[in-house]
Enzyme design. Structure first.
Site, PDB file in Angstrom:
ATOM      1  N   ASP A  11       3.065 -16.079  50.786  1.00 45.95           N
ATOM      2  CA  ASP A  11       1.776 -16.435  50.187  1.00 45.95           C
ATOM      3  C   ASP A  11       1.202 -17.595  50.996  1.00 45.95           C
ATOM      4  O   ASP A  11       1.880 -18.611  51.180  1.00 45.95           O
ATOM      5  CB  ASP A  11       1.960 -16.897  48.737  1.00 45.95           C
ATOM      6  N   ASP A 130      -2.202  -7.740  37.288  1.00 42.08           N
ATOM      7  CA  ASP A 130      -1.663  -9.086  37.063  1.00 42.08           C
ATOM      8  C   ASP A 130      -1.959  -9.455  35.622  1.00 42.08           C
ATOM      9  O   ASP A 130      -3.137  -9.575  35.243  1.00 42.08           O
ATOM     10  CB  ASP A 130      -2.328 -10.074  38.024  1.00 42.08           C
TER      11      ASP A 130
HETATM   12  O1  LIG Z   1      -1.377 -11.615  44.910  1.00 38.67           O
HETATM   13  C1  LIG Z   1      -2.389 -12.281  44.608  1.00 38.67           C
HETATM   14  O2  LIG Z   1      -3.535 -11.875  44.858  1.00 38.67           O
HETATM   15  C2  LIG Z   1      -2.240 -13.619  43.909  1.00 38.67           C
HETATM   16  C3  LIG Z   1      -3.381 -14.259  43.442  1.00 38.67           C
HETATM   17  C4  LIG Z   1      -3.269 -15.499  42.812  1.00 38.67           C
HETATM   18  C5  LIG Z   1      -2.036 -16.097  42.646  1.00 38.67           C
HETATM   19  C6  LIG Z   1      -0.886 -15.460  43.117  1.00 38.67           C
HETATM   20  C7  LIG Z   1      -0.993 -14.227  43.753  1.00 38.67           C
HETATM   21  N1  LIG Z   1       0.119 -13.574  44.226  1.00 38.67           N
HETATM   22  C8  LIG Z   1       1.438 -14.073  44.091  1.00 38.67           C
HETATM   23  C9  LIG Z   1       2.435 -13.119  44.585  1.00 38.67           C
HETATM   24  O3  LIG Z   1       2.199 -11.993  44.952  1.00 38.67           O
HETATM   25  C10 LIG Z   1       3.862 -13.634  44.661  1.00 38.67           C
HETATM   26  O4  LIG Z   1       4.216 -13.660  46.013  1.00 38.67           O
HETATM   27  C11 LIG Z   1       4.827 -12.752  43.965  1.00 38.67           C
HETATM   28  O5  LIG Z   1       4.406 -12.493  42.657  1.00 38.67           O
HETATM   29  C12 LIG Z   1       6.271 -13.354  43.998  1.00 38.67           C
HETATM   30  O6  LIG Z   1       6.615 -14.050  42.829  1.00 38.67           O
HETATM   31  P1  LIG Z   1       7.990 -14.877  42.698  1.00 38.67           P
HETATM   32  O7  LIG Z   1       9.097 -13.978  43.194  1.00 38.67           O
HETATM   33  O8  LIG Z   1       8.109 -15.185  41.236  1.00 38.67           O
HETATM   34  O9  LIG Z   1       7.858 -16.096  43.546  1.00 38.67           O
END
Ligand SMILES: O=C(O)c1ccccc1NCC(=O)[C@H](O)[C@H](O)COP(=O)(O)O
Length: 241
Positions: A11, A130
């Site tokens: 990210d 989401d």
């Molecule tokens: O994916 C998006 O567009 C997004 C927008 C705003 C906040 C977060 C977003 N994505 C986050 C992710 O895709 C994380 O990488 C993913 O959920 C991993 O989560 P974790 O394993 O709990 O760190």
């Protein structure tokens, strides 16, 4: 039985690889160069990279050049997410050579456009569902955007190929995935589901892998890898069949 695909996450915010808690702006922990993080996951055997432009998702600018550089440097499949909401941002995202893009806000705010691009690009379009409870969130997860199951039924009808399902309450918390949510979504659609948010342990990944027969195809792993709860090699071994 098919094995669970793993998608390590990078990210990007302000040019850095970061992790957020509950996806909230301002909760960033920085983990350095996105390119180095992505190359490290690739060297460790990843077959997929989940690459997110958080600034584009939040509307605080974008990291488009860097995202294209990272995607272009990968020999593995890339799922690209964050701020893809119109023809220009979709064209830029697809031009990186990514395998597929993940649309979030657009599926809530401009459903006609999303139906059109699903028809045009098929499998290269996934939709990110989401959720807080069963309410979808858009605009970097800051605004309510309708009911999960109504939206899912609409997108199924439009031919959406796949969903990336995130429980925002779990995301970045290392509290474990929401298996119940995943089961409910799989029961509501026959399309493959990629699980996201909350993975904290190899047992969490094994528990998600148990849902493969129900329709879960993959799991995104972010914080747990950066916090070194386990290595990607261990994760891949844990879900190998
Ligand atoms: O994916 C998006 O567009 C997004 C927008 C705003 C906040 C977060 C977003 N994505 C986050 C992710 O895709 C994380 O990488 C993913 O959920 C991993 O989560 P974790 O394993 O709990 O760190």
């Amino acid at each position: 039985m098919a094995k669970l695909e793993l998608l390590p996450a990078v990210d990007v915010r302000g040019g850095q690889a970061v992790r957020l808690v509950h996806g909230e702006s301002g909760t960033e922990t920085s983990y350095g160069s996105p390119l180095e993080a992505a190359l490290a996951w690739q060297r460790s055997g990843a077959e997929w990279l989940h690459l997110v432009d958080l600034d584009a998702a939040f509307g605080t600018g974008d990291n488009r050049k860097l995202i294209a550089e990272v995607a272009g440097a990968m020999d593995i499949k890339v799922e690209l997410s964050g701020g893809i909401r119109d023809d220009a941002t979709l064209a830029a995202a697809l031009a990186t050579g990514c395998t597929r893009v993940n649309l979030g806000t657009a599926a809530l705010e401009t459903p006609e456009w999303v139906a059109k691009v699903i028809a045009e690009h098929g499998d290269r379009i996934a939709v990110g569902l989401d959720v807080k409870g069963t309410t979808l969130r858009g605009r970097g997860w800051t605004r309510d955007g309708g009911d999960l199951y109504e939206t899912l039924a609409r997108l199924d009808g439009e031919g959406c190929a796949r969903y990336v399902v995130t429980d925002i309450a779990k995301d970045g918390t290392l509290q474990g995935p929401n298996l119940e949510l995943l089961r409910h979504v799989c029961a509501a659609t026959d399309r493959p589901v990629v699980a996201s948010g909350g993975v904290s342990s190899l047992d969490d990944l094994r528990a998600i892998a148990e849902l493969v027969p129900l329709g879960v195809e993959g799991a995104i792993v972010g914080k747990a890898l950066y916090a070194k709860e386990f290595t990607l090699e261990e994760a891949l071994e844990a879900v190998a069949r």
